[in-house]
Design an enzyme around this catalytic site. Structure first.
Site, short mmCIF file in Angstrom:
data_model
loop_
_atom_site.label_atom_id
_atom_site.label_comp_id
_atom_site.label_asym_id
_atom_site.label_seq_id
_atom_site.Cartn_x
_atom_site.Cartn_y
_atom_site.Cartn_z
N ALA A 79 2.52 -3.06 4.70
CA ALA A 79 2.71 -3.64 6.03
C ALA A 79 4.14 -3.50 6.54
O ALA A 79 4.45 -4.00 7.62
CB ALA A 79 2.33 -5.12 6.00
N ASP A 80 4.98 -2.80 5.79
CA ASP A 80 6.37 -2.63 6.24
C ASP A 80 6.83 -1.19 6.00
O ASP A 80 7.82 -0.95 5.31
CB ASP A 80 7.28 -3.61 5.48
CG ASP A 80 8.69 -3.66 6.07
OD1 ASP A 80 8.84 -3.34 7.26
OD2 ASP A 80 9.62 -4.02 5.33
N PRO A 81 6.11 -0.22 6.59
CA PRO A 81 6.44 1.19 6.32
C PRO A 81 7.52 1.73 7.26
O PRO A 81 7.34 2.76 7.90
CB PRO A 81 5.11 1.89 6.57
CG PRO A 81 4.51 1.10 7.68
CD PRO A 81 4.95 -0.33 7.49
N ASN A 85 11.58 2.86 4.00
CA ASN A 85 10.65 2.66 2.89
C ASN A 85 9.78 3.88 2.62
O ASN A 85 8.88 3.83 1.77
CB ASN A 85 9.74 1.46 3.16
CG ASN A 85 10.49 0.14 3.06
OD1 ASN A 85 11.54 0.06 2.42
ND2 ASN A 85 9.97 -0.89 3.70
#
Length: 441
Positions: A79-81, A85
Site C-alpha cells: 500500500a506504499d509503493p 520503495n
C-alpha cells in the site's frame, strides 16, 4: 507517538515474498524473523537504484503485472509503493522494500473491480453503475438511471479510443468532477489501491508519455475473466456475452484478442509474439479453450457453433431449393424455412469463421469479404449461405492449424479429438427438437 512494529512488518514481507517472490524478475528480500524485534528489523540487503531514476519500461510492466496479482489475484497488496520503495537491482530485477503499510482486498471487491474494468472497456455503463454500488462508492438507494447517464457522459469519449489508449489518471480526473454531484463515497481502501496503481503509471509516463497502465493490465483482466471459476465473474461474463439474449461475438472476440496479449500467468517473458505468428496464436487459443480453465468459454463456443451449423444447414437447403425452382418452369416460389433467430445464428457463425481466418492472416483482425450480388430468386438467407461457403478456409489455410495439433500436450490432443462428437451431438439435438416442434406443434 506509537512505535512501529517491525515484527509485523517482517511477517508482511515474508507473506509478500511467498505470494509474489516467484514472479520472474521480482525480488522480495528475505526477512529474518528470528532476529527481528519490535524496534529492529533484520532483512536481506538489497542494492539498486530507484525505478523512477532508470528508464526500464520492462520492469514497470513487471510491476504492473505484480500489482495485478496483488490487487486482483490474492488481495494482499503493497500500500506504499512510492518510487523510493521500488528499486531496480544491479542485475535487472524489480525489488520491493518497506512492508510497513499493506492492504487487504477481499474477494467481493476483487471481483467487483474486475467487473468494473470489464464493463468500462465494453461501455456497459448500466452495469458499471451497479459495480460502483458493489465497490462501495454509491449506496444501494442511488438513482441508477441518473448514475448511468452521468457515467456515460464521463467515460464515453475516453473509452471510445480503445483500451490501450485509456489513461488511468484521466479517468480519475474526469470522475472527480462528477463525484460531488452524485455524492460518491470514498471507501477507505480506495485511496491505497489507486495510489499503488497510479505510482507505476506515473513512473512510466516519466520516460514514456504514451504509457497507459490500464492498457497494460487489461489483457490479464481479460484472461482472468475468461478462465476464473468465480461464480460472480462467470455470471458477469455470461451477461456480457449475451446481451438481452443475443450473443455478442464481438465482445468474445475482443476478450480473446486481449487475453492473447497477456504474458504467462506465472511469469513474465521479455520476448513478445510477432503480430503475424498465427501458428502461435492458434496454439494459445487451443491451449486455453481445451483446458479445464477454458471449459466455460469452450461450452459457449460449442453451443454457438452448433447453432451456426444448424442455421447453415437450413440456409443451404433454402439455397438448393431456390436453385431447383429456377430450373423448373412455372414452379411456385418456396418460402424460407429460416427464422430471424436462425439468421442471427448464421451471422454469428460467419463471424466465427472470420475470426478464424483473421487470426491466420492478420494476427487477429477479421478479414472483410466482398458480398456477392444475389440472383432474383435468391433470398437474403441464401446470400448469407453463399458468403459462408466463400469464407471456408482453403486447404492451405487449414494446414497451419493442423500442424499445431502434434505440439499440444497429450491431454489437450485427447480433448480436441472429443470435440467433433460433442458438436455432432449438440447439432443432432437441435435438429431433432426443431423437427418435433414443426411436426407436432
Amino acid at each position: 507517538m506509537q512505535e512501529m512494529d517491525y515484527i509485523k512488518e517482517a511477517k508482511n514481507g515474508l507473506k509478500f515474498r511467498e505470494l509474489y517472490g516467484g514472479i520472474e524478475d521480482v525480488l522480495v528480500p528475505y526477512m529474518y524473523l528470528e532476529n527481528t524485534t519490535r524496534r529492529v528489523l533484520v532483512m536481506e540487503w538489497v542494492e539498486g537504484k530507484k525505478l523512477s531514476e532508470v528508464k526500464d519500461l520492462y520492469l514497470v510492466e513487471v510491476g504492473v503485472y505484480c500489482s495485478f496479482n496483488q490487487l486482483l489475484e490474492y488481495g494482499f497488496y503493497h500500500a506504499d509503493p512510492h518510487p523510493g520503495n521500488l528499486l531496480r537491482t544491479y542485475n535487472g530485477k524489480l525489488a520491493y522494500i518497506d512492508f510497513g503499510m499493506m492492504g487487504e482486498f477481499n474477494q467481493e471487491f476483487r471481483d467487483g473491480f474486475i467487473e468494473a474494468c470489464l464493463h468500462l472497456v465494453n461501455r456497459d455503463f448500466d452495469a458499471l453503475a451497479k459495480d460502483f454500488v458493489t465497490l462501495g462508492f454509491l449506496p444501494p438507494t442511488s438513482d441508477k438511471e441518473g448514475v448511468t447517464k452521468a457515467l456515460t457522459g464521463v467515460f464515453q469519449n475516453a473509452v471510445a479510443k480503445g483500451v490501450s489508449n485509456i489513461s488511468f489518471g484521466d479517468l480519475l480526473g474526469n470522475l472527480g468532477t462528477t463525484m460531488y454531484k452524485l455524492k460518491f463515497q470514498i471507501p477507505s481502501y480506495f485511496s491505497l489501491v489507486i495510489r499503488s496503481v497510479a505510482v507505476l503509471e506515473g513512473i512510466a509516463i516519466g520516460f514514456n508519455p504514451n504509457y497507459k497502465v490500464l492498457g497494460s493490465t487489461y489483457p490479464w483482466i481479460a484472461r482472468k475473466v475468461l478462465t476464473d471459476s468465480s461464480p460472480q465473474l462467470r455470471s458477469s461474463l455470461q451477461a456480457l456475452l449475451y446481451e438481452k439474449g443475443v450473443f455478442r461475438i464481438d465482445r468474445l472476440e475482443s476478450l480473446l484478442s486481449e487475453s492473447l496479449r497477456a504474458r504467462t500467468e506465472k511469469a513474465l517473458v521479455k520476448s513478445q509474439l510477432e503480430d503475424n505468428d498465427s501458428k502461435v496464436a492458434v496454439k494459445q487459443i487451443l491451449s486455453f479453450t481445451l483446458t479445464e480453465k477454458g471449459a466455460f468459454v469452450r461450452e459457449i463456443l460449442l453451443q454457438e457453433i452448433a447453432k451456426g451449423l444448424d442455421a447453415f444447414g437450413l440456409a443451404t437447403l433454402d439455397y438448393l431449393t431456390s436453385m431447383a425452382n429456377t430450373s423448373i418452369p412455372f414452379a411456385a416460389s418456396s418460402s424460407s424455412s429460416m427464422t430471424e433467430e436462425d439468421m442471427m445464428n448464421l451471422r454469428t457463425f460467419r463471424r466465427l469463421m472470420l475470426i478464424l481466418s483473421g487470426f491466420q492472416k492478420n494476427g487477429g483482425s477479421p478479414v472483410e469479404l466482398k458480398r456477392t450480388v444475389p440472383s432474383k430468386n435468391q433470398n437474403m438467407y441464401s446470400e448469407e449461405a453463399s458468403l459462408i461457403f466463400y469464407q471456408f478456409p482453403s486447404v492451405e489455410e487449414i494446414l497451419p492449424i493442423l500442424s499445431v495439433f502434434p505440439e499440444l500436450p497429450p491431454e489437450l490432443q485427447q480433448q480436441l479429438l472429443l470435440l467433433p462428437a460433442d458438436l455432432a451431438g449438440r447439432l443432432i439435438s437441435r435438429v431433432t427438437a426443431r423437427t418435433i416442434r414443426r411436426v407436432f406443434l
